[in-house]
Design an enzyme around this catalytic site. Structure first.
Site, PDB file in Angstrom:
ATOM      1  N   THR A 154      16.233  59.584 -30.677  1.00 48.09           N
ATOM      2  CA  THR A 154      17.369  60.673 -30.127  1.00 48.09           C
ATOM      3  C   THR A 154      16.448  62.021 -30.049  1.00 48.09           C
ATOM      4  O   THR A 154      15.779  62.143 -29.037  1.00 48.09           O
ATOM      5  CB  THR A 154      18.502  60.778 -31.075  1.00 48.09           C
ATOM      6  OG1 THR A 154      18.186  60.602 -32.320  1.00 48.09           O
ATOM      7  CG2 THR A 154      19.543  59.466 -30.593  1.00 48.09           C
ATOM      8  N   THR A 191      20.247  59.908 -40.854  1.00 39.72           N
ATOM      9  CA  THR A 191      20.773  59.566 -39.738  1.00 39.72           C
ATOM     10  C   THR A 191      19.709  58.542 -38.986  1.00 39.72           C
ATOM     11  O   THR A 191      18.934  59.044 -38.179  1.00 39.72           O
ATOM     12  CB  THR A 191      21.016  60.509 -38.630  1.00 39.72           C
ATOM     13  OG1 THR A 191      21.570  60.080 -37.596  1.00 39.72           O
ATOM     14  CG2 THR A 191      20.054  61.551 -38.353  1.00 39.72           C
TER      15      THR A 191
END
Length: 404
Positions: A154, A191
């Protein structure tokens, strides 16, 4: 370590596994869908986020894993997290597993699904189905761990993959792993997604045990910003293609595999900290001399997550008072007059006070390094713990203020 061979790349090194990543249209012009395929069903284990707001793919994959303790295919997308999406999100995650099972011709119960990206958005199933179809045509003929790694990124600035091998009784065992993550990083886990494969043959329950140990020694020592994600997942698949087998944790080869897995996960975890969103420094924080290991851990994480400490690291400011203040509010037992502190071998604090004979210029020079090791000795016990983190930069604020 002497018996290991560190290899270039990641998953491609492991017998019987293939992986690839494609652009299916979730993100603009970047890989956003990955598949990892084992030739045969593989013993599997997983560790998942402890955030009570758990994403749909976490729930579905955990369900598959607990029932079968085997996996054959992992499908992961980036760009959309499929978190906070209610019943539809769970249905969509199951649809992805079913689609992947159909196109790859595997049992849907042996499919793991993973997602990372913006929370609150639904999966674009039509795009994902096209991507799965493309991947099913590519694998296992064409494979690229690097392309798969790119597809799960990401805000990462570089792909994270590691591999190694070791020999046992004339046979070679391989391990490979990939990971993503750079922000919303805080145990348990971070994450992050991480997928690890090995051609060792190993009982699934033993694999589960050693994976949890490895995660506690690696991913659970990383913090970038103190936030725990909704989508964290670490999976390991073992297909037995090497011909080397482990049935019990007291098998002689198990200890070699365990140390190899620890190395692999620790290297991937350090890469997460190095790639903290906008990070300019990788920082090891070691608190020793605490009353207990648990207190050392609490103190180390408090220092690592202090915004004032992290901004001082970014500014290369040897403001050791911020570290002392963080320790003081951490709730652990400490006697300030016994504390010493050093950065990259330069002693800044002795007896809880500014160290004598250290000029500010020397301290500043130590802070300019790209990799920093901060050692705090509380001087009251034997407890010790190490945490990996990074600085907090202007770029971190920019990235996270415009994320969605």
């Amino acid at each position: 370590m002497e018996s290991w061979k560190i290899l270039e790349g990641g998953l491609d090194n492991v017998s019987g596994f293939s992986s690839y990543g494609v652009h299916c249209g979730i993100k603009k012009g970047k890989n956003d869908l990955a598949a990892i395929l084992s030739d045969t069903p593989a013993a599997a284990a997983g560790v998942f986020t402890q955030n009570r707001v758990s994403a749909a793919p976490v729930l579905v994959t955990r369900e598959h894993l607990l029932k079968e303790r085997k996996l054959q295919l992992v499908v992961a997308n980036s760009g959309v997290a499929n978190a906070c999406t209610g019943e539809r999100g769970i249905e969509d995650a199951r649809k992805v597993a079913d689609l992947a099972a159909r196109y790859f011709k595997v049992d849907h119960r042996l499919v793991a699904v993973a997602s990372t990206g913006v929370i609150g958005e639904f999966l674009p199933l039509t795009k994902i189905e096209k991507g799965i179809e493309e991947l099913s045509q590519l694998l296992p003929v064409k494979k690229s761990s690097r392309e798969a790694t790119k597809a799960i990124m990401t805000t990462d600035t570089f792909p994270k993959e590691r591999a190694l091998s070791f020999s046992w009784e004339g046979k070679t065992v391989h391990l490979g792993g990939i990971a993503k993550g750079s922000g919303m990083i805080k145990p348990n886990l971070a994450t992050m997604l991480s997928f690890i494969v090995t051609d060792l043959g190993i009982d699934a329950l033993v694999l589960d045990q050693v994976l949890k140990e490895a995660v506690n020694q690696s991913f659970n020592r990383v913090t970038v910003d103190g936030d725990t994600s909704t989508n964290d997942m670490v999976l390991i698949l073992a297909n037995g293609k090497s011909g080397v087998e482990v049935k019990k944790s007291n098998d002689p080869v198990f200890s070699i595999f365990r140390e190899a897995l620890f190395w692999l996960t620790q290297e991937l975890a350090r890469d997460l900290a190095r790639d903290g969103e906008g990070a300019t420094k990788f920082v090891e924080i070691i608190v020793r001399g605490a009353r207990t290991k648990e207190e050392a851990q609490k103190g180390a994480f408090t220092v690592a997550e202090s915004p004032l400490v992290k901004t001082a690291l970014f500014g290369e400011d040897p403001n050791w008072g911020r570290i002392m203040a963080a320790l003081g509010r951490s709730g652990i037992e400490m006697i300030p007059d016994k504390v010493s502190l050093e950065v990259n071998g330069v002693t800044l604090v002795e007896g809880g006070m500014k160290a004598k004979g250290v000029e500010r210029e020397e301290a500043q020079e130590a802070m300019k390094k790209k990799e920093l090791k901060i050692i705090v000795d509380l001087g009251i016990g034997e407890g010790e713990f190490e945490v990996w983190t990074c600085d907090l930069s202007l770029e971190y604020v920019r990235i996270n203020s415009h994320y969605s």
